[in-house]
Design a protein around this motif. Structure first.
Motif, PDB file in Angstrom:
ATOM      1  N   ASN A 172       5.989  -1.184  -8.542  1.00  0.00           N
ATOM      2  CA  ASN A 172       5.147  -1.888  -9.523  1.00  0.00           C
ATOM      3  C   ASN A 172       5.784  -3.174 -10.017  1.00  0.00           C
ATOM      4  OD1 ASN A 172       3.010  -0.026  -9.502  1.00  0.00           O
ATOM      5  ND2 ASN A 172       4.128   1.330 -10.879  1.00  0.00           N
ATOM      6  N   GLY A 173       6.780  -3.664  -9.304  1.00  0.00           N
ATOM      7  CA  GLY A 173       7.364  -4.954  -9.653  1.00  0.00           C
ATOM      8  C   GLY A 173       8.637  -4.896 -10.454  1.00  0.00           C
ATOM      9  N   GLY A 174       9.149  -3.705 -10.704  1.00  0.00           N
ATOM     10  CA  GLY A 174      10.413  -3.590 -11.419  1.00  0.00           C
ATOM     11  C   GLY A 174      10.264  -3.762 -12.922  1.00  0.00           C
ATOM     12  N   SER A 175      11.368  -3.659 -13.603  1.00  0.00           N
ATOM     13  CA  SER A 175      11.388  -3.828 -15.056  1.00  0.00           C
ATOM     14  C   SER A 175      12.768  -4.321 -15.468  1.00  0.00           C
ATOM     15  CB  SER A 175      11.079  -2.483 -15.742  1.00  0.00           C
ATOM     16  OG  SER A 175      12.165  -1.592 -15.602  1.00  0.00           O
ATOM     17  N   ASP A 176      12.936  -4.439 -16.751  1.00  0.00           N
ATOM     18  CA  ASP A 176      14.218  -4.889 -17.286  1.00  0.00           C
ATOM     19  C   ASP A 176      15.182  -3.715 -17.509  1.00  0.00           C
ATOM     20  OD1 ASP A 176      13.260  -7.465 -17.321  1.00  0.00           O
ATOM     21  OD2 ASP A 176      12.503  -7.293 -19.367  1.00  0.00           O
ATOM     22  N   LYS A 177      14.708  -2.476 -17.239  1.00  0.00           N
ATOM     23  CA  LYS A 177      15.567  -1.317 -17.449  1.00  0.00           C
ATOM     24  C   LYS A 177      16.644  -1.259 -16.375  1.00  0.00           C
ATOM     25  CE  LYS A 177      12.436   1.723 -16.919  1.00  0.00           C
ATOM     26  NZ  LYS A 177      11.660   2.958 -16.792  1.00  0.00           N
ATOM     27  N   PRO A 178      17.867  -0.853 -16.757  1.00  0.00           N
ATOM     28  CA  PRO A 178      18.895  -0.642 -15.728  1.00  0.00           C
ATOM     29  C   PRO A 178      18.536   0.597 -14.913  1.00  0.00           C
ATOM     30  CG  PRO A 178      19.733  -0.033 -17.884  1.00  0.00           C
ATOM     31  CD  PRO A 178      18.363  -0.625 -18.104  1.00  0.00           C
ATOM     32  N   PRO A 179      19.000   0.709 -13.651  1.00  0.00           N
ATOM     33  CA  PRO A 179      18.725   1.903 -12.856  1.00  0.00           C
ATOM     34  C   PRO A 179      19.365   3.124 -13.480  1.00  0.00           C
ATOM     35  CG  PRO A 179      20.173   0.378 -11.679  1.00  0.00           C
ATOM     36  CD  PRO A 179      19.793  -0.272 -12.977  1.00  0.00           C
ATOM     37  N   LEU A 180      18.824   4.315 -13.156  1.00  0.00           N
ATOM     38  CA  LEU A 180      19.358   5.576 -13.682  1.00  0.00           C
ATOM     39  C   LEU A 180      20.753   5.828 -13.184  1.00  0.00           C
ATOM     40  CD1 LEU A 180      16.214   7.804 -13.237  1.00  0.00           C
ATOM     41  CD2 LEU A 180      17.084   6.829 -15.343  1.00  0.00           C
ATOM     42  N   HIS A 193      16.053  15.728  -9.460  1.00  0.00           N
ATOM     43  CA  HIS A 193      16.423  14.543  -8.685  1.00  0.00           C
ATOM     44  C   HIS A 193      15.163  13.861  -8.144  1.00  0.00           C
ATOM     45  CE1 HIS A 193      18.789  11.897  -6.158  1.00  0.00           C
ATOM     46  NE2 HIS A 193      18.035  12.248  -5.121  1.00  0.00           N
ATOM     47  N   TRP A 194      14.224  14.654  -7.664  1.00  0.00           N
ATOM     48  CA  TRP A 194      12.955  14.118  -7.153  1.00  0.00           C
ATOM     49  C   TRP A 194      12.232  13.345  -8.258  1.00  0.00           C
ATOM     50  CZ3 TRP A 194       7.869  14.646  -8.508  1.00  0.00           C
ATOM     51  CH2 TRP A 194       6.934  14.172  -7.598  1.00  0.00           C
ATOM     52  N   ALA A 217      10.280   8.208 -10.291  1.00  0.00           N
ATOM     53  CA  ALA A 217      10.113   7.220 -11.369  1.00  0.00           C
ATOM     54  C   ALA A 217      10.726   5.885 -10.971  1.00  0.00           C
ATOM     55  CB  ALA A 217      10.753   7.744 -12.657  1.00  0.00           C
ATOM     56  N   GLN A 218      11.889   5.920 -10.359  1.00  0.00           N
ATOM     57  CA  GLN A 218      12.543   4.687  -9.932  1.00  0.00           C
ATOM     58  C   GLN A 218      11.738   3.994  -8.833  1.00  0.00           C
ATOM     59  OE1 GLN A 218      16.597   5.269  -8.670  1.00  0.00           O
ATOM     60  NE2 GLN A 218      17.119   3.163  -9.103  1.00  0.00           N
ATOM     61  N   MET A 219      11.209   4.761  -7.898  1.00  0.00           N
ATOM     62  CA  MET A 219      10.408   4.198  -6.807  1.00  0.00           C
ATOM     63  C   MET A 219       9.118   3.579  -7.354  1.00  0.00           C
ATOM     64  SD  MET A 219      10.142   3.708  -3.521  1.00  0.00           S
ATOM     65  CE  MET A 219      11.059   4.914  -2.622  1.00  0.00           C
ATOM     66  N   GLU A 220       8.448   4.272  -8.269  1.00  0.00           N
ATOM     67  CA  GLU A 220       7.222   3.732  -8.852  1.00  0.00           C
ATOM     68  C   GLU A 220       7.505   2.434  -9.599  1.00  0.00           C
ATOM     69  OE1 GLU A 220       5.550   6.957 -11.095  1.00  0.00           O
ATOM     70  OE2 GLU A 220       4.701   7.882  -9.295  1.00  0.00           O
ATOM     71  N   ASP A 221       8.618   2.399 -10.308  1.00  0.00           N
ATOM     72  CA  ASP A 221       8.995   1.192 -11.020  1.00  0.00           C
ATOM     73  C   ASP A 221       9.213   0.043 -10.034  1.00  0.00           C
ATOM     74  OD1 ASP A 221       9.778  -0.234 -13.467  1.00  0.00           O
ATOM     75  OD2 ASP A 221      11.788  -0.206 -12.581  1.00  0.00           O
ATOM     76  N   THR A 222       9.900   0.323  -8.951  1.00  0.00           N
ATOM     77  CA  THR A 222      10.158  -0.695  -7.930  1.00  0.00           C
ATOM     78  C   THR A 222       8.861  -1.176  -7.293  1.00  0.00           C
ATOM     79  OG1 THR A 222      12.329   0.229  -7.462  1.00  0.00           O
ATOM     80  CG2 THR A 222      11.355  -1.159  -5.757  1.00  0.00           C
ATOM     81  N   GLY A 226       0.797  -1.218   0.000  1.00  0.00           N
ATOM     82  CA  GLY A 226       0.000   0.000   0.000  1.00  0.00           C
ATOM     83  C   GLY A 226       0.833   1.274   0.000  1.00  0.00           C
ATOM     84  N   LEU A 227       2.097   1.178  -0.402  1.00  0.00           N
ATOM     85  CA  LEU A 227       2.973   2.338  -0.437  1.00  0.00           C
ATOM     86  C   LEU A 227       2.903   3.031  -1.788  1.00  0.00           C
ATOM     87  CD1 LEU A 227       6.166   0.761   1.175  1.00  0.00           C
ATOM     88  CD2 LEU A 227       4.458   2.195   2.292  1.00  0.00           C
ATOM     89  N   THR A 228       3.172   4.318  -1.777  1.00  0.00           N
ATOM     90  CA  THR A 228       3.273   5.077  -3.021  1.00  0.00           C
ATOM     91  C   THR A 228       4.626   5.794  -3.034  1.00  0.00           C
ATOM     92  OG1 THR A 228       2.369   7.136  -2.147  1.00  0.00           O
ATOM     93  CG2 THR A 228       0.777   5.506  -2.998  1.00  0.00           C
ATOM     94  N   ALA A 229       5.019   6.256  -4.205  1.00  0.00           N
ATOM     95  CA  ALA A 229       6.271   6.999  -4.317  1.00  0.00           C
ATOM     96  C   ALA A 229       6.207   8.274  -3.479  1.00  0.00           C
ATOM     97  CB  ALA A 229       6.578   7.316  -5.772  1.00  0.00           C
ATOM     98  N   ASN A 230       5.035   8.904  -3.426  1.00  0.00           N
ATOM     99  CA  ASN A 230       4.902  10.125  -2.633  1.00  0.00           C
ATOM    100  C   ASN A 230       5.121   9.864  -1.153  1.00  0.00           C
ATOM    101  OD1 ASN A 230       4.511  12.022  -4.650  1.00  0.00           O
ATOM    102  ND2 ASN A 230       2.322  11.663  -4.727  1.00  0.00           N
ATOM    103  N   ASP A 231       4.709   8.699  -0.654  1.00  0.00           N
ATOM    104  CA  ASP A 231       4.949   8.346   0.749  1.00  0.00           C
ATOM    105  C   ASP A 231       6.432   8.371   1.064  1.00  0.00           C
ATOM    106  OD1 ASP A 231       2.213   7.880   1.162  1.00  0.00           O
ATOM    107  OD2 ASP A 231       2.407   5.738   0.718  1.00  0.00           O
TER     108      ASP A 231
END
Length: 80
Positions: free
Chosen positions: A72-80, A59-60, A65-70, A4-9
């Motif tokens: 939501n289960g991640g992706s195949d993209k490398p981290p920024l 930076h925010w 974007a990285q937090m939302e990706d995490t 139940g977490l969001t990136a804004n949290d």
């Protein structure tokens, strides 16, 4: 997310003290931010303990974007 977490949290607390950030007006932030940030942004938050000032800069946006990706289960993209 399952928790139940969001990136804004994740960005509602000070990264130094972990306290909830407080909204401050733009003029109060002025002595603590670079001139470009002061003229470019209008919303600021400050930690009530250490006084660190935060704003939603590039930076925010990258971290959100990285937090939302995490969350939501991640992706195949490398981290920024």
């Amino acid at each position: 997310s399952q928790l139940g977490l969001t990136a804004n949290d994740a960005f509602s607390r000070c990264i130094q003290c972990n306290l909830v950030l407080e909204e401050i007006d733009r003029e109060s932030a002025r002595p603590f931010v670079p001139p470009f940030v002061y003229t470019t942004y209008s919303r600021f938050r400050r930690c009530p303990a250490c006084g660190r000032v935060y704003w939603r800069g590039t930076h925010w946006a990258h971290m959100q974007a990285q937090m939302e990706d995490t969350l939501n289960g991640g992706s195949d993209k490398p981290p920024l």
